[in-house]
Design a protein around this motif. Sequence first.
Motif, short mmCIF file in Angstrom:
data_model
loop_
_atom_site.label_atom_id
_atom_site.label_comp_id
_atom_site.label_asym_id
_atom_site.label_seq_id
_atom_site.Cartn_x
_atom_site.Cartn_y
_atom_site.Cartn_z
N CYS A 34 0.86 -1.18 0.00
CA CYS A 34 0.00 0.00 0.00
C CYS A 34 0.90 1.23 0.00
N ILE A 35 0.77 2.07 -1.02
CA ILE A 35 1.66 3.22 -1.21
C ILE A 35 0.83 4.49 -1.15
N LEU A 36 1.13 5.32 -0.14
CA LEU A 36 0.43 6.61 -0.01
C LEU A 36 1.34 7.72 -0.50
N ALA A 38 0.87 11.45 -0.22
CA ALA A 38 0.03 12.53 0.32
C ALA A 38 0.45 13.91 -0.19
N ARG A 68 -3.00 10.65 -3.71
CA ARG A 68 -3.66 9.39 -4.01
C ARG A 68 -2.95 8.25 -3.29
N THR A 69 -3.68 7.13 -3.13
CA THR A 69 -3.06 5.91 -2.63
C THR A 69 -3.11 4.85 -3.72
N VAL A 100 4.61 6.70 1.79
CA VAL A 100 4.51 5.80 2.94
C VAL A 100 4.10 4.43 2.41
N VAL A 101 4.78 3.36 2.88
CA VAL A 101 4.55 2.01 2.36
C VAL A 101 4.18 1.05 3.50
#
Lengths: 124, 124, 124, 124
Positions: A34-36, A38, A68-69, A100-101
């Motif tokens: 999951c990659i954010l 921001a 986006r995520t 953020v991962v």
Amino acid sequence: MDQIGRKRWAIAEGYIPSESVSSDRALLSHETACILNAGDREANVALTVYFADREPAGPYRVTVPPRRTLHLRFNDLKDPEPIPLDTDYSSVFESDVPIVVQHTRLDSRRAEISLLSTIAYAQG
Amino acid sequence: MDQIGRKRWAIAEGYIPSESVSSDRALLSHETACILNAGDREANVALTVYFADREPAGPYRVTVPPRRTLHLRFNDLKDPEPIPLDTDYSSVFESDVPIVVQHTRLDSRRAEISLLSTIAYAQG
Amino acid sequence: MDQIGRKRWAIAEGYIPSESVSSDRALLSHETACILNAGDREANVALTVYFADREPAGPYRVTVPPRRTLHLRFNDLKDPEPIPLDTDYSSVFESDVPIVVQHTRLDSRRAEISLLSTIAYAQG
Amino acid sequence: MDQIGRKRWAIAEGYIPSESVSSDRALLSHETACILNAGDREANVALTVYFADREPAGPYRVTVPPRRTLHLRFNDLKDPEPIPLDTDYSSVFESDVPIVVQHTRLDSRRAEISLLSTIAYAQG
């Protein structure tokens, strides 16, 4: 919003079971990064996958738009090559902007699903 | 006690399944952000939720009194808008005092529940 | 070996289900703080437990001998008071020497057990 | 690629159940330390295992080649001694080059498997 995150991340665990109790995409055994992103600039991310007994695969290139995520399934990676199933791997992410991962597996080898998750290791 | 924690936190994973084996609130599929405010001043927290294909939602505003914990269910967020089910999301928390944030999902899509948890990513 | 760890740790999640599929101690629903003291001096640890709607409980005092691990069950805490079941809580650990803290729940409300774990938040 | 990681890691949780629903190696109850060596030099890793009531075991010595991952099962450690089952333990890893360590348990005491995972604690 200000940027949040780091530019380099590593996930030491990696294993996609070949078996699944269901063929429903949501319940198929899978691993996800999951990659954010921001921030206000597009994130260009290069992903390298490491194995126990061969040279790494990649880079895989993904883009996460600003604000986006992206919940990236390792099962969906195709270029330059798919991730083999039932195989130990690790992964490293390098982005040009802070991201953020978080790592997740949904394991449906048995009748009931099982989940694991952890924040990835951040550096840089 | 001295303050413990940081002021900005991010959770890259987010997904609330629409299905649940039980309608009991405790066993309903849900995701939670556990927020600890161990300090002596109220924490005013602004939460922004990121999606794959639209602009972020929020800010959602929550208050955690001094020396209290708040296990905030994403399912319960209503203002400015509910979090859609079966949808990938991420979240960022900004507090005016140090807090600690941990992420948890209870997934009861199948007959047995499954859990995941991780410390969130801290910055600032 | 050199010391490893930090002196202050926080776990934002906390919830001990009152139900268990088994009365076997190993399979009883429980939460654990795994505390490693890899150094050569005894660790004196004070634990404070935070709730949603009352003042904190504690300090609970535990000692971890040098070069030992203590997998402390929150269920076993008695002095100054037991941790209530089916109740949201958080915890903060303060040690006089560096330690490492990891949080785990074994949840056996349903027929199959479910596990979660995360490294705690470190500071100081 | 540049190195990523740290040289010292600790995992405070450790517990290998003696029971398993299956004798298939993949589904046997086990704990794993996933070790990524993304750098260009071999990683020589010394592992020490801590217990509740005896002096530590080890060092166990493992080597991770450059650009490789090793998913090391604690169940497979034999020299200087096997890790006892149904026993609380912790572990510390010391490497001569930067590595990344993640901890995982697959628990198959009951009919359905359960998983936990977390990034380990890094220092140095």
